[in-house]
Write an enzyme that holds these catalytic residues in place. Structure first.
Site, PDB file in Angstrom:
ATOM      1  N   ASP A  14      -4.299  34.341  -5.503  1.00 39.90           N
ATOM      2  CA  ASP A  14      -4.345  34.345  -6.566  1.00 39.90           C
ATOM      3  C   ASP A  14      -4.409  36.455  -6.511  1.00 39.90           C
ATOM      4  O   ASP A  14      -5.422  36.815  -7.536  1.00 39.90           O
ATOM      5  CB  ASP A  14      -5.441  33.911  -7.280  1.00 39.90           C
ATOM      6  CG  ASP A  14      -5.665  32.579  -7.687  1.00 39.90           C
ATOM      7  OD1 ASP A  14      -4.393  31.961  -7.548  1.00 39.90           O
ATOM      8  OD2 ASP A  14      -6.764  32.202  -6.113  1.00 39.90           O
ATOM      9  N   LYS A  17       0.592  37.793  -7.537  1.00 37.85           N
ATOM     10  CA  LYS A  17       2.039  37.927  -7.206  1.00 37.85           C
ATOM     11  C   LYS A  17       2.873  37.509  -7.992  1.00 37.85           C
ATOM     12  O   LYS A  17       3.773  38.123  -7.821  1.00 37.85           O
ATOM     13  CB  LYS A  17       1.928  36.375  -6.336  1.00 37.85           C
ATOM     14  CG  LYS A  17       1.454  36.982  -4.338  1.00 37.85           C
ATOM     15  CD  LYS A  17       1.725  35.704  -3.692  1.00 37.85           C
ATOM     16  CE  LYS A  17       0.775  34.978  -4.635  1.00 37.85           C
ATOM     17  NZ  LYS A  17      -0.568  34.604  -4.539  1.00 37.85           N
ATOM     18  N   GLY A  41      -0.243  28.716  -8.534  1.00 40.37           N
ATOM     19  CA  GLY A  41      -0.453  29.295 -10.132  1.00 40.37           C
ATOM     20  C   GLY A  41       0.123  30.735 -10.380  1.00 40.37           C
ATOM     21  O   GLY A  41      -1.283  31.659 -10.002  1.00 40.37           O
ATOM     22  N   HIS A  42       1.018  30.601 -11.402  1.00 43.98           N
ATOM     23  CA  HIS A  42       1.536  31.515 -10.731  1.00 43.98           C
ATOM     24  C   HIS A  42       1.544  32.715 -12.394  1.00 43.98           C
ATOM     25  O   HIS A  42       2.085  32.031 -13.245  1.00 43.98           O
ATOM     26  CB  HIS A  42       3.081  32.606 -10.701  1.00 43.98           C
ATOM     27  CG  HIS A  42       3.322  32.931  -8.864  1.00 43.98           C
ATOM     28  ND1 HIS A  42       4.265  32.413  -8.597  1.00 43.98           N
ATOM     29  CD2 HIS A  42       2.444  32.611  -8.189  1.00 43.98           C
ATOM     30  CE1 HIS A  42       4.008  32.862  -6.973  1.00 43.98           C
ATOM     31  NE2 HIS A  42       2.957  32.722  -6.904  1.00 43.98           N
ATOM     32  N   GLN A 224       0.308  31.181  -2.455  1.00 44.24           N
ATOM     33  CA  GLN A 224      -1.059  31.319  -1.820  1.00 44.24           C
ATOM     34  C   GLN A 224      -1.275  32.253  -1.168  1.00 44.24           C
ATOM     35  O   GLN A 224      -0.355  33.580  -1.573  1.00 44.24           O
ATOM     36  CB  GLN A 224      -1.104  30.199  -1.007  1.00 44.24           C
ATOM     37  CG  GLN A 224      -1.471  29.034  -1.383  1.00 44.24           C
ATOM     38  CD  GLN A 224       0.371  27.842  -1.561  1.00 44.24           C
ATOM     39  OE1 GLN A 224       0.930  28.281  -0.817  1.00 44.24           O
ATOM     40  NE2 GLN A 224      -0.307  27.449  -2.559  1.00 44.24           N
TER      41      GLN A 224
END
Ligand code: IMP
Length: 431
Positions: A14, A17, A41-42, A224
Site C-alpha cells: 500500500d 505503487k 489492491g492498486h 505487496q
C-alpha cells in the site's frame, strides 16, 4: 536496446505503487506482473476518476500497451473476469491482456482453506486478504496445483481437478467445511475458460520478444511490499510470494541481465494492514491524523491501516535486498502541518543497537525504534511541481531519507493525481 524498469513496494504494501506504476505505464509498451494475485489492491487515479485493480496489470487503461500476468502469479480466473467486467462497465473495453499458461490457478478451495486456517490461528491470525493466496502457492510448491494453461486442455484439467479434490475434500471435511463437487467446479471453470482462453499463452515468449526489440519499454509491476516478502519479510506475517526485483526473472521468465533500474516505492511514513510487529507504530493522535489525511484504509478489505514513522532500518534493508536504485517517496503532503517528524534510524534490541531487522517475530517485537527528529513544515505542498520549490524543511526531510538509506530519491508524490508528481532525478524520465 529495450528499456526496463521494476516498481517494488519497499514497506508493508500500500505504498502507492499503483500511482507510480501508472506513471510509467502510460509510456510502457508492456506491463508485467510477476508475483502475487488478487490480494493486491492498486488504486490508479487520473482525470479525476479512481480505478481499482487487483490482479490485472496497470497498463490496462492504454489500448496500445501489452499487459502480462506472468508465471509467478497466482491467478484467480473468477476474479479476473469480475475485474474485466468492472473495467467494461467504466468504458475500458479496448486493451491487450495475456495470462501465462504456467501461472498457478486459484481454485475455489483455496479461499475456503485460507479462511479456515486463519480461524484456527485464533488471535495469532496473519490477517490475510482471505483470497486463497497462501493455499494456492502451497499447492503450487507441493506440485498438486492446477495452472492456467490446464484450462486449454479440458480432459487434462478434469484429471488434475479430480486428483486435487480427492485430497482437498478430505481437508475441507476435517476443517468442518463442505466438500466441493468436481462436476460443479469443472462446469464453472470451463465457462471461465471460454472467456479467458484467447488470453492464455506462453507469456515468457512475449516478454522476451519485447526485451530483444529496440526501443521497447517493459515495466515490471511488483505487488505487496518487501516487508511482506516470503523470503525476507516479517515471517510468518507475510504474503506467500516475493515482490523483490530479484523475483522478476523467475516470475516473468526472463534472464536477470534485463533488470537494471528498480524504483522502490516508500511512503514518507509507514503503514501496515494485518497483524505482525511494526516497530515505529503510532498509537496517538499524530497517527490518527496521518490515517485521516492519508485516507489510510485498505483498498481490498477497507480495514484501517496501522500508521508509523518512516523506518529507515527497513528502508536500508529492503533497498539492499530488492536492488532499489531510486526511491519514489509517496504522500509527502500528508506530513504537512506537523511540528516535528521522526525517522527511525536503528533498533534497540534488549539494550543493543542493531541496524537491520532480526529474523524472528519474537525479537522484532522487542525492538524499540531509535529516532532522530526533524522540524516539520506547515505549507500545503500539493500543487508543487519542482523539488526546489518545496519548503526547506520538506527538502531537508527528503535529503535525510536519502542519506540514511543510501539510495537517491528519484521522485516524490504530493497528491493522488498523475500530475502531482515531482521528478527529482531526470534519469527516470528516460523510461
Ligand atoms: P495474503 O497475501 O492474503 O496471504 O495476506 C498476507 C499478509 O499480506 C496480510 O497481512 C495482508 O494484509 C498482507 N497483504 C497482502 N497483499 C497486500 C497488499 O497488496 N497490500 C498490503 N498488504 C497486503
Amino acid at each position: 536496446m529495450s528499456e526496463t524498469l521494476v516498481v517494488v513496494g519497499s514497506q508493508w504494501g500500500d505504498e502507492g505503487k499503483g500511482k507510480i506504476t501508472d506513471y510509467f505505464a502510460t509510456r510502457a509498451d508492456m506491463v508485467v506482473r510477476y508475483q502475487g494475485g488478487n490480494n493486491a489492491g492498486h488504486t490508479v487515479v487520473f482525470g479525476g476518476n479512481k480505478y481499482s485493480l487487483q490482479s490485472i496489470p496497470s497498463g490496462i487503461f492504454n489500448p496500445a500497451t501489452v499487459n502480462v500476468m506472468g508465471n509467478g502469479m497466482v491467478v484467480n480466473p473468477v476474479s479476473v473476469c469480475e475485474e474485466l467486467d468492472r473495467l467494461h462497465s467504466r468504458g475500458i473495453t479496448d486493451y491487450k491482456l495475456f495470462i501465462s499458461t504456467r501461472a498457478a490457478m486459484v481454485m475455489p478451495w483455496h479461499a475456503m482453506l485460507d479462511g479456515a486456517y486463519e480461524e484456527q490461528k485464533g488471535k495469532d491470525l496473519i490477517g490475510t486478504t482471505k483470497k486463497g493466496i497462501g493455499p494456492a502457492y502451497a499447492d503450487k510448491y507441493s506440485r498438486t496445483g492446477l495452472r492456467m494453461g490446464d484450462l486449454l486442455e479440458p480432459d487434462y484439467f478434469r484429471e488434475r481437478l479430480e486428483a486435487a479434490l480427492e485430497v482437498k475434500n478430505m481437508e475441507l471435511k476435517m476443517l468442518g467445511l463442505e466438500p466441493l463437487d468436481a462436476d460443479a467446479v469443472y462446469e464453472q471453470y470451463m465457462k471461465l475458460a471460454e472467456r479467458l482462453a484467447p488470453m492464455i499463452t506462453d507469456t515468457s515468449r512475449l516478454v522476451n520478444d519485447a526485451l530483444r526489440e529496440d526501443g521497447q519499454r517493459v515495466l515490471f509491476e511488483g505487488a505487496q511490499g518487501m516487508m511482506l516478502c516470503i523470503e525476507h519479510g516479517t515471517y510468518p506475517f507475510v504474503t506467500s510470494s516475493s515482490p523483490s526485483a530479484s523475483s522478476v526473472p523467475v516470475g516473468a521468465g526472463v534472464a536477470p541481465k534485463w533488470i537494471r533500474t528498480a524504483v522502490g516505492v516508500a511512503k514518507a511514513y509507514c503503514t501496515r494492514v494485518g497483524s505482525g510487529p511494526f516497530p515505529t507504530e503510532l498509537h496517538d493522535e499524530i497517527g490518527d491524523g496521518i490515517r485521516e489525511r492519508g485516507h489510510e484504509y485498505g483498498t481490498v478489505t477497507g480495514r484501517p491501516r496501522r500508521i508509523g514513522w518512516f523506518d529507515a532500518v527497513v528502508g536500508r534493508y529492503t533497498a539492499e535486498l530488492a536492488g532499489i536504485t531510486h526511491w519514489a517517496v509517496m504522500l509527502l503532503d500528508v506530513l504537512s502541518g506537523l511540528d516535528t517528524i521522526k525517522i527511525c534510524v536503528a533498533y534497540d534490541l534488549d539494550g543493543r543497537q542493531i541496524q537491520s531487522p532480526p529474523s524472528t517475530i519474537a525479537s522484532l517485537s522487542r525492538c524499540k525504534p531509535v529516532y532522530i527528529e526533524l522540524p516539520g513544515w506547515k505549507e500545503d505542498i500539493t500543487g508543487i511541481k519542482e523539488f526546489d520549490n518545496l519548503p526547506e524543511n520538506a527538502k531537508a526531510y527528503v535529503r535525510k531519507l536519502e542519506e540514511i538509506t543510501g539510495v537517491p530519491v528519484g521522485m516524490i508524490s504530493v497528491g493522488p493525481d498523475r500530475e502531482q508528481t515531482i521528478i527529482v532525478d531526470p534519469e527516470l524520465n528516460k523510461f
